[in-house]
Design a protein around this motif. Structure first.
Motif, mmCIF file in Angstrom:
data_model
loop_
_atom_site.group_PDB
_atom_site.id
_atom_site.type_symbol
_atom_site.label_atom_id
_atom_site.label_comp_id
_atom_site.label_asym_id
_atom_site.label_seq_id
_atom_site.Cartn_x
_atom_site.Cartn_y
_atom_site.Cartn_z
ATOM 1 N N PRO A 97 0.810 -1.234 0.000
ATOM 2 C CA PRO A 97 0.000 0.000 0.000
ATOM 3 C C PRO A 97 0.833 1.269 0.000
ATOM 4 N N GLU A 98 2.101 1.182 0.415
ATOM 5 C CA GLU A 98 2.942 2.394 0.395
ATOM 6 C C GLU A 98 3.137 2.915 -1.031
ATOM 7 N N LEU A 99 2.921 2.038 -2.021
ATOM 8 C CA LEU A 99 3.047 2.478 -3.421
ATOM 9 C C LEU A 99 2.013 3.547 -3.763
ATOM 10 N N ILE A 100 0.858 3.477 -3.110
ATOM 11 C CA ILE A 100 -0.200 4.464 -3.418
ATOM 12 C C ILE A 100 0.272 5.857 -3.003
ATOM 13 N N THR A 101 0.848 5.949 -1.813
ATOM 14 C CA THR A 101 1.402 7.234 -1.356
ATOM 15 C C THR A 101 2.502 7.698 -2.299
ATOM 16 N N GLN A 102 3.352 6.747 -2.715
ATOM 17 C CA GLN A 102 4.475 7.116 -3.597
ATOM 18 C C GLN A 102 3.981 7.636 -4.949
ATOM 19 N N LEU A 103 2.896 7.048 -5.458
ATOM 20 C CA LEU A 103 2.350 7.502 -6.740
ATOM 21 C C LEU A 103 1.975 8.980 -6.686
ATOM 22 N N TYR A 104 1.252 9.351 -5.627
ATOM 23 C CA TYR A 104 0.814 10.756 -5.535
ATOM 24 C C TYR A 104 1.990 11.673 -5.238
ATOM 25 N N GLN A 105 2.930 11.187 -4.436
ATOM 26 C CA GLN A 105 4.112 12.007 -4.133
ATOM 27 C C GLN A 105 4.902 12.270 -5.419
#
Ligand code: NAP
Length: 247
Positions: A97-105
């Motif tokens: 799920p950390e990938l979702i944060t990374q996408l927006y970042q």
């Protein structure tokens, strides 16, 4: 925009970012390129004069250092190209799920912060109503159609597309802000012959364009002084076939 410019391009270690950096270096422009991984393409670009800065653009604590580095290298910045990207599937995002944060970042927060911070440190002068700086986001032609396998990736690209329009309003008249929305540009090495054929069959123009078409589109957005706040699809006609044209 005349030659002898200074451009910042994120993600120049491979593929489209590497091609864009080589394209502008060959024209005599100065290119600052960010990267994470050392690659053969990056080594070639350094030999051509690239000012390379290693940074993970999802690391918010590292951004002030990047801005300092750019301002120390140049007192003039003519173009900023937000190219760096990841393309995780929804299955990848479910297991990490950390990938979702990374996408927006990576696709939204960092490009917006970087654009605004550089505006502060290296302000673009406004002389006669024409902008003197251009910002370009690389988004994705499927933003409007959606996808059944890359919801998080496409949502973040949609947010980048919206941010582009807001920045075009807030940074006028000294800066123009636009987006290129690619369809299939380059296959990945591991893509099978069958996958390639199926994917090409979805285009009105069924060929693999290659990174040069992004350079041609970038040239247009950098040079055409009356264009701001637009999204330019570069997708061999795929957008006309949406929403059925899915990966
Ligand atoms: N190629 C296509 O067919 C296609 C289609 C639609 C949209 N696009 C868009 O066009 C752009 C270029 O596509 P591409 O295929 O050349 O992309 P790519 O091969 O995935 O390369 C992406 C670049 O982003 C960098 N990057 C990834 N995560 C990063 C991070 N956390 N911090 C800093 N840099 C990071 C990578 O650097 P490292 O390798 O050093 O990690 C790499 O240089 C992207 O914005 C993509 O979404 C491309």
């Amino acid at each position: 925009m005349s030659s002898g410019r200074t451009l910042l391009i994120t993600g120049v270690s491979r593929r489209i970012g590497a091609h864009l950096a080589a394209h502008y270096l060959a024209r005599g422009d100065r290119v600052i390129g960010t990267y994470r991984q050392e690659t053969a393409e990056l080594a070639n670009l350094r030999e051509q004069g690239l000012h390379a800065i290693r940074i993970d653009l999802t690391d918010t604590a590292a951004l002030p250092g990047l801005i300092d580095d750019i301002a120390a290298y140049t007192d003039r910045l003519d173009a900023i190209v937000h190219n760096a990207s990841i393309w995780p599937s929804d299955n990848d995002c479910a297991s990490q799920p950390e990938l979702i944060t990374q996408l927006y970042q990576l696709h939204v927060t960092t490009p917006v912060q970087l654009t605004l911070a550089l505006q502060h440190r290296l302000p673009a002068p406004s002389l006669d109503g024409r902008a003197t700086r251009t910002v370009v986001f690389l988004t994705d032609t499927k933003v409007s159609a959606g996808s059944d396998g890359h919801l998080h990736y496409l949502s973040s690209k949609a947010a980048a597309d919206s941010a582009m329009r807001s920045l075009a309003i807030s940074l006028a008249p000294h800066t123009r802000v636009n987006a290129i929305a690619p369809g299939l540009i380059l296959f990945h090495e591991q893509d099978s012959t069958e996958k390639r054929a199926n994917r090409l069959a979805k285009n009105l123009l069924p060929f693999e364009p290659g990174a040069e078409v992004i350079a041609e589109s970038m040239d247009y957005l950098l040079d055409c002084s009356a264009v701001t706040g637009i999204t330019l699809p570069v997708d061999c006609g795929l957008n006309l076939l949406n929403p059925s044209a899915r990966d």
